[in-house]
Each structure stands twice: as C-alpha cells, then as structure tokens.
Motif scaffolding. Structure first.
Motif, PDB file in Angstrom:
ATOM      1  N   VAL A 191      -0.106  -4.111   2.338  1.00 15.70           N
ATOM      2  CA  VAL A 191      -0.971  -3.520   0.839  1.00 15.70           C
ATOM      3  C   VAL A 191       0.209  -2.647   0.146  1.00 15.70           C
ATOM      4  O   VAL A 191       0.483  -1.983   1.002  1.00 15.70           O
ATOM      5  N   PRO A 192      -0.002  -3.082  -0.503  1.00  9.76           N
ATOM      6  CA  PRO A 192       1.241  -2.352  -1.703  1.00  9.76           C
ATOM      7  C   PRO A 192       0.387  -0.695  -1.908  1.00  9.76           C
ATOM      8  O   PRO A 192       1.438  -0.355  -3.058  1.00  9.76           O
ATOM      9  N   GLN A 193      -0.599   0.100  -1.701  1.00  6.32           N
ATOM     10  CA  GLN A 193      -0.591   1.633  -1.211  1.00  6.32           C
ATOM     11  C   GLN A 193      -0.524   1.493  -0.071  1.00  6.32           C
ATOM     12  O   GLN A 193      -1.391   0.775   0.981  1.00  6.32           O
ATOM     13  N   ALA A 194      -0.512   2.987   0.505  1.00  3.69           N
ATOM     14  CA  ALA A 194      -1.012   3.739   1.492  1.00  3.69           C
ATOM     15  C   ALA A 194      -2.273   3.440   2.160  1.00  3.69           C
ATOM     16  O   ALA A 194      -3.303   4.031   1.162  1.00  3.69           O
ATOM     17  N   VAL A 195      -3.108   2.673   2.662  1.00  8.26           N
ATOM     18  CA  VAL A 195      -4.196   2.655   3.523  1.00  8.26           C
ATOM     19  C   VAL A 195      -5.024   3.499   4.415  1.00  8.26           C
ATOM     20  O   VAL A 195      -4.104   4.268   4.878  1.00  8.26           O
ATOM     21  N   SER A 196      -6.226   4.059   3.663  1.00  8.96           N
ATOM     22  CA  SER A 196      -6.198   5.383   3.927  1.00  8.96           C
ATOM     23  C   SER A 196      -7.557   4.606   5.337  1.00  8.96           C
ATOM     24  O   SER A 196      -7.773   5.191   6.175  1.00  8.96           O
ATOM     25  N   ASN A 197      -8.249   3.617   5.109  1.00 12.25           N
ATOM     26  CA  ASN A 197      -9.986   3.153   5.907  1.00 12.25           C
ATOM     27  C   ASN A 197      -9.962   1.781   5.872  1.00 12.25           C
ATOM     28  O   ASN A 197      -9.482   1.525   5.024  1.00 12.25           O
ATOM     29  N   LEU A 198     -10.522   1.130   6.603  1.00  8.93           N
ATOM     30  CA  LEU A 198     -11.568  -0.393   6.603  1.00  8.93           C
ATOM     31  C   LEU A 198     -12.809  -0.226   7.314  1.00  8.93           C
ATOM     32  O   LEU A 198     -13.288   0.102   7.732  1.00  8.93           O
ATOM     33  N   THR A 199     -13.068  -1.085   6.958  1.00 10.43           N
ATOM     34  CA  THR A 199     -14.098  -2.451   7.965  1.00 10.43           C
ATOM     35  C   THR A 199     -14.755  -3.763   6.700  1.00 10.43           C
ATOM     36  O   THR A 199     -14.475  -4.004   5.995  1.00 10.43           O
ATOM     37  N   PHE A 200     -15.091  -4.024   8.136  1.00  8.40           N
ATOM     38  CA  PHE A 200     -15.936  -5.440   7.959  1.00  8.40           C
ATOM     39  C   PHE A 200     -16.912  -5.649   7.221  1.00  8.40           C
ATOM     40  O   PHE A 200     -18.089  -4.814   7.417  1.00  8.40           O
ATOM     41  N   GLY A 201     -16.696  -6.259   6.511  1.00  6.83           N
ATOM     42  CA  GLY A 201     -18.243  -6.509   5.552  1.00  6.83           C
ATOM     43  C   GLY A 201     -17.832  -7.972   5.140  1.00  6.83           C
ATOM     44  O   GLY A 201     -17.839  -8.909   5.936  1.00  6.83           O
TER      45      GLY A 201
END
Length: 304
Positions: A266-276
């Motif tokens: 991802v081109p930016q730093a990822v902070s959090n995530l979830t499946f949906g």
C-alpha cells in the motif's frame, strides 16, 4: 500473480489467500490520520475514524463517504458488540463508549482503581460478550489525537471488561504500548501488538500471542512475529487462522505458526484493517490520509 504490483509473496500459500487479478482501490482520501475500520453487514457500510479531525466517517459502496459523527472526541478503534452496537475507544474522554440503538452514548469504562485510563486504542468483543481493549498513551502524548495529560495508570494495560457486572480487570501489564488485538477464529488465542517502536526505535515492534483460558485470562505469552517495516498497529484474523497486520509498507499476512506468507503493498502506512463486504472477502485498510480496499480469496473470521 508475479505481475501484480500489489503483492509480495514469501510463501506459496499466500497465493491461495489473494486474488491474482485484484487491484488496490483508494476509496477515499483527504483525512489526517485514519483508523478504526468496522464493517456493518446489516447496513452494508463501513465506519472508520479520522482521529485528528474528530470525525467518524461512513463509507457506502457506490455512494462514497459521509460524516457519521462529528465531533467524535478523537475516537480511535471501533468494533461491534454481540447485539450489533458500536463500541468505540475515545481518546478525548479517555474511555470506552457504546452507541445505543437510539444514538445515545453510554460510558462503559473510563477508570481503573479510581484513576483515569490513558487513552483506549483498540477493542474486540469475545463471544461471551466481554470487551477486551488496549490502553497505551498515544492519545495523551499531545493535543493532536486527544488532550495532552499525565498518565495516571502505573502501567499501560490490556483490559477485560465484563459488561454484565462492570468489572474491569487487567489481563496484561507488561507492554510498552499495547495496540491492536485480535482473537483467533476459535478464540483459543489472543494476538496483541506492541507498537512501542513508534516513539523509541529500539523498542518492541512485535505481535505477541497468548493462550486464552476459559475466556477470562491469558497464559503462555510469547512473541509471535516481528514486523520488519514500521510497527504493528491494527490486526485481524481470517477464517483459516492467518493473522493480517498493518505495517509501514502495507499489510503483512502470517500463518498460524508465524511464517510470513506475503504482503499487500500500500502506498501509505497502514494503521488498521478489517474484512467486510457482503461476503467478508474485501479487506478494508485505513492508511495515513486514505481508505483503501482490495478483494481477497479468504474471508474474515467471525465470532461464533
């Protein structure tokens, strides 16, 4: 899949978890620091936080993003309880709150042993209804993501809140900065990120795993994995028990035995995530100023 620029494969098993033709989508941008994505299957929308802007935003596929709550009082992590209500970590009030069906706000926890919490960060709900959350100091370090203040708790803890009795217990107290947390699909394990390296380069940047005993206590804590780019923040598990972690270069996927299977770049730093999504096979990622998504060949773990 070798020509897909969004994947970095370390183990052949990763190919079974991602879609070769899938493309990373930037769904929204212009935020200051996005966090706390939570999917509402019954409403078919995603909520996520823009902490410094004091907003919780709503994403609807085909309609874009609108404001769900403002001011949010610096809400960070979000989840849903067993009744489907929104449960949030509020930096501003240094508390865990629940949004009732009629929209009113209930404070679930704001202190321990008579002293204020630091700044609740991320939260999950066990199948028995108990709320587990982390309480690092990020929201009181400055006035950017909360209100600068002194820590009142002697340690930065992971708590379990019994919503029936209101009892708040410390489950772990030896993290530098406890952050994201996630249960394994069968709830026999709890993964907890330590993002202490965010402000001290030699500090932990790892995820620990604990055995969950009777749903009420943790045992046998050990380091599960180290993150090689940036720090671990938000984490989730899929139905196969793999752990997906945010990182500076995207999302890292680990097998239950700790093997790094692959990365979604991802081109930016990822902070959090979830499946949906309707089939829970769309991975939503909050990353710096934007919201991203990509379809996967696996589905997010659902509590029984």
């Amino acid at each position: 899949m070798s020509d897909n620029p969004f994947y970095k494969i370390f183990d052949p098993g990763f190919r079974d978890l991602v879609v070769a033709s899938a493309r990373l989508e930037e769904l929204h941008t212009g935020c200051r620091w996005t966090e706390g994505p939570v999917w509402f299957d019954d409403a078919q929308h995603l909520l996520f936080s823009d902490i410094p802007n004091q907003q919780v935003l709503r994403y609807v596929d085909g309609s874009g993003v609108s404001v769900f709550r403002s001011p949010s009082h610096f809400i960070n992590g979000n989840t849903r309880d067993r009744q489907g209500r929104l449960v949030s970590c509020e930096h501003g009030g240094r508390r865990i709150i629940r949004t009732e069906v009629d929209g009113t706000i209930t404070t679930l926890a704001d202190s321990h042993n008579g002293k204020r919490l630091n700044s609740p960060n991320d939260v999950v709900v066990h199948s028995d209804g108990a709320i587990w959350f982390t309480d690092p100091s990020y929201g009181i370090l400055s006035d950017y993501e909360g209100y600068k203040a002194a820590e009142e708790q002697p340690t930065r803890n992971v708590y379990r809140l019994d919503v029936q009795t209101g009892a708040l217990e410390i489950m772990v107290d030896d993290f530098l900065q406890p952050n994201g947390l996630a249960f394994s699909p069968d709830e026999t394990r709890l993964y907890i990120a330590d993002s202490g390296a965010s402000h001290a380069p030699e500090a932990p940047r790892h995820i620990r795993v604990f055995d969950v005993v009777d749903g009420r206590r943790l045992a046998n804590g050990r380091v599960f994995v180290d993150i090689d780019k940036g720090i671990p923040d938000g984490i989730r598990t899929d139905t196969e028990g793999n752990l997906w972690s945010s990182a500076a270069d995207g999302v890292h996927c680990f097998a239950p035995d700790g093997r790094l299977l692959g990365k979604i770049l991802v081109p930016q730093a990822v902070s959090n995530l979830t499946f949906g999504g309707p089939r829970r096979n769309r991975l939503f990622m909050t990353a710096s100023t934007s919201l991203y998504a990509i379809y996967t060949a696996t589905t997010g773990a659902q509590r029984p």
